[in-house]
Scaffold this motif. Sequence first.
Motif, PDB file in Angstrom:
ATOM      1  N   THR A  30       0.827  -1.205   0.000  1.00 16.96           N
ATOM      2  CA  THR A  30       0.000   0.000   0.000  1.00 16.96           C
ATOM      3  C   THR A  30       0.858   1.250   0.000  1.00 16.96           C
ATOM      4  OG1 THR A  30      -1.740  -1.160   1.203  1.00 16.96           O
ATOM      5  CG2 THR A  30      -1.793   1.240   1.264  1.00 16.96           C
ATOM      6  N   ARG A  31       1.918   1.259   0.762  1.00 24.57           N
ATOM      7  CA  ARG A  31       2.765   2.453   0.861  1.00 24.57           C
ATOM      8  C   ARG A  31       3.682   2.623  -0.339  1.00 24.57           C
ATOM      9  NH1 ARG A  31       3.820   0.986   6.629  1.00 24.57           N
ATOM     10  NH2 ARG A  31       2.230   2.120   7.777  1.00 24.57           N
ATOM     11  N   GLN A  32       4.246   1.520  -0.848  1.00 25.93           N
ATOM     12  CA  GLN A  32       5.288   1.615  -1.860  1.00 25.93           C
ATOM     13  C   GLN A  32       4.758   1.395  -3.264  1.00 25.93           C
ATOM     14  OE1 GLN A  32       7.107  -0.885  -3.786  1.00 25.93           O
ATOM     15  NE2 GLN A  32       8.678   0.536  -4.424  1.00 25.93           N
ATOM     16  N   GLY A  33       3.787   0.557  -3.435  1.00 25.69           N
ATOM     17  CA  GLY A  33       3.291   0.230  -4.763  1.00 25.69           C
ATOM     18  C   GLY A  33       3.517  -1.228  -5.084  1.00 25.69           C
ATOM     19  N   LYS A  34       3.176  -1.591  -6.301  1.00 25.22           N
ATOM     20  CA  LYS A  34       3.149  -2.997  -6.664  1.00 25.22           C
ATOM     21  C   LYS A  34       4.531  -3.582  -6.985  1.00 25.22           C
ATOM     22  CE  LYS A  34       0.272  -6.048  -9.341  1.00 25.22           C
ATOM     23  NZ  LYS A  34      -0.842  -6.156 -10.230  1.00 25.22           N
ATOM     24  N   HIS A  35       5.433  -2.762  -7.493  1.00 26.39           N
ATOM     25  CA  HIS A  35       6.698  -3.299  -7.991  1.00 26.39           C
ATOM     26  C   HIS A  35       7.888  -2.673  -7.272  1.00 26.39           C
ATOM     27  CE1 HIS A  35       4.463  -5.037 -11.289  1.00 26.39           C
ATOM     28  NE2 HIS A  35       3.891  -3.856 -11.472  1.00 26.39           N
ATOM     29  N   LEU A  36       8.984  -3.421  -7.248  1.00 31.44           N
ATOM     30  CA  LEU A  36      10.242  -2.850  -6.783  1.00 31.44           C
ATOM     31  C   LEU A  36      10.825  -2.005  -7.914  1.00 31.44           C
ATOM     32  CD1 LEU A  36      11.676  -5.993  -5.001  1.00 31.44           C
ATOM     33  CD2 LEU A  36      10.710  -3.971  -3.937  1.00 31.44           C
ATOM     34  N   LEU A  37      11.568  -0.993  -7.566  1.00 29.37           N
ATOM     35  CA  LEU A  37      12.042  -0.044  -8.562  1.00 29.37           C
ATOM     36  C   LEU A  37      13.368  -0.443  -9.204  1.00 29.37           C
ATOM     37  CD1 LEU A  37      11.176   3.203  -6.594  1.00 29.37           C
ATOM     38  CD2 LEU A  37       9.848   2.112  -8.405  1.00 29.37           C
ATOM     39  N   LEU A  38      14.161  -1.246  -8.526  1.00 20.97           N
ATOM     40  CA  LEU A  38      15.493  -1.589  -9.020  1.00 20.97           C
ATOM     41  C   LEU A  38      15.499  -2.947  -9.713  1.00 20.97           C
ATOM     42  CD1 LEU A  38      17.534  -0.410  -5.926  1.00 20.97           C
ATOM     43  CD2 LEU A  38      17.118   0.833  -8.048  1.00 20.97           C
ATOM     44  N   ARG A  39      16.567  -3.214 -10.456  1.00 18.24           N
ATOM     45  CA  ARG A  39      16.737  -4.492 -11.140  1.00 18.24           C
ATOM     46  C   ARG A  39      17.954  -5.217 -10.575  1.00 18.24           C
ATOM     47  NH1 ARG A  39      15.957  -4.152 -17.516  1.00 18.24           N
ATOM     48  NH2 ARG A  39      13.787  -3.478 -17.547  1.00 18.24           N
ATOM     49  N   LEU A  50      15.597  -1.998   2.757  1.00 17.70           N
ATOM     50  CA  LEU A  50      15.275  -0.605   3.040  1.00 17.70           C
ATOM     51  C   LEU A  50      13.772  -0.433   3.290  1.00 17.70           C
ATOM     52  CD1 LEU A  50      16.370   2.279   3.252  1.00 17.70           C
ATOM     53  CD2 LEU A  50      15.961   2.507   0.798  1.00 17.70           C
ATOM     54  N   LEU A  51      12.952  -1.083   2.484  1.00 14.02           N
ATOM     55  CA  LEU A  51      11.498  -1.007   2.664  1.00 14.02           C
ATOM     56  C   LEU A  51      11.066  -1.602   4.007  1.00 14.02           C
ATOM     57  CD1 LEU A  51      10.244  -1.993  -0.889  1.00 14.02           C
ATOM     58  CD2 LEU A  51       9.894   0.185   0.266  1.00 14.02           C
ATOM     59  N   THR A  52      11.626  -2.753   4.358  1.00 14.23           N
ATOM     60  CA  THR A  52      11.242  -3.382   5.623  1.00 14.23           C
ATOM     61  C   THR A  52      11.760  -2.589   6.817  1.00 14.23           C
ATOM     62  OG1 THR A  52      13.146  -4.880   5.446  1.00 14.23           O
ATOM     63  CG2 THR A  52      11.023  -5.698   4.677  1.00 14.23           C
ATOM     64  N   ALA A  53      12.944  -1.981   6.689  1.00 13.27           N
ATOM     65  CA  ALA A  53      13.449  -1.134   7.774  1.00 13.27           C
ATOM     66  C   ALA A  53      12.531   0.067   7.963  1.00 13.27           C
ATOM     67  CB  ALA A  53      14.875  -0.673   7.476  1.00 13.27           C
ATOM     68  N   GLY A  54      12.116   0.671   6.857  1.00 15.04           N
ATOM     69  CA  GLY A  54      11.177   1.794   6.937  1.00 15.04           C
ATOM     70  C   GLY A  54       9.858   1.377   7.562  1.00 15.04           C
ATOM     71  N   HIS A  55       9.385   0.191   7.210  1.00 12.37           N
ATOM     72  CA  HIS A  55       8.141  -0.326   7.787  1.00 12.37           C
ATOM     73  C   HIS A  55       8.274  -0.493   9.299  1.00 12.37           C
ATOM     74  CE1 HIS A  55       4.495  -2.690   8.151  1.00 12.37           C
ATOM     75  NE2 HIS A  55       5.192  -3.573   8.826  1.00 12.37           N
ATOM     76  N   ASN A  56       9.400  -1.057   9.728  1.00  9.70           N
ATOM     77  CA  ASN A  56       9.615  -1.253  11.167  1.00  9.70           C
ATOM     78  C   ASN A  56       9.747   0.074  11.901  1.00  9.70           C
ATOM     79  OD1 ASN A  56       9.460  -4.032  11.061  1.00  9.70           O
ATOM     80  ND2 ASN A  56      11.638  -4.261  10.656  1.00  9.70           N
TER      81      ASN A  56
END
Length: 69
Positions: A30-39, A50-56
């Motif tokens: 919900t916060r980030q969107g459907k896809h990861l931005l990097l390859r 980074l996403l999970t750290a931000g979530h925590n």
Amino acid sequence: MARKLKTKYGKKVYARRKVIVEPVFGQIHTRQGKHLLLRGLQSVAHEWKLLTAGHNLMKLHSYRVNPGT
């Protein structure tokens, strides 16, 4: 799998799944969107960390602001 879910134990284990893991993926989605931005596997692993750290950190912040909820 269907046979396992028909047992009492299977239902109990599957019900805990909603409490433990599923909400985290939904909240990040919900916060980030459907896809990861990097390859690339390494880049995606770093982005996911980074996403999970931000979530925590968001969880810790909301707990500190609203203790007891």
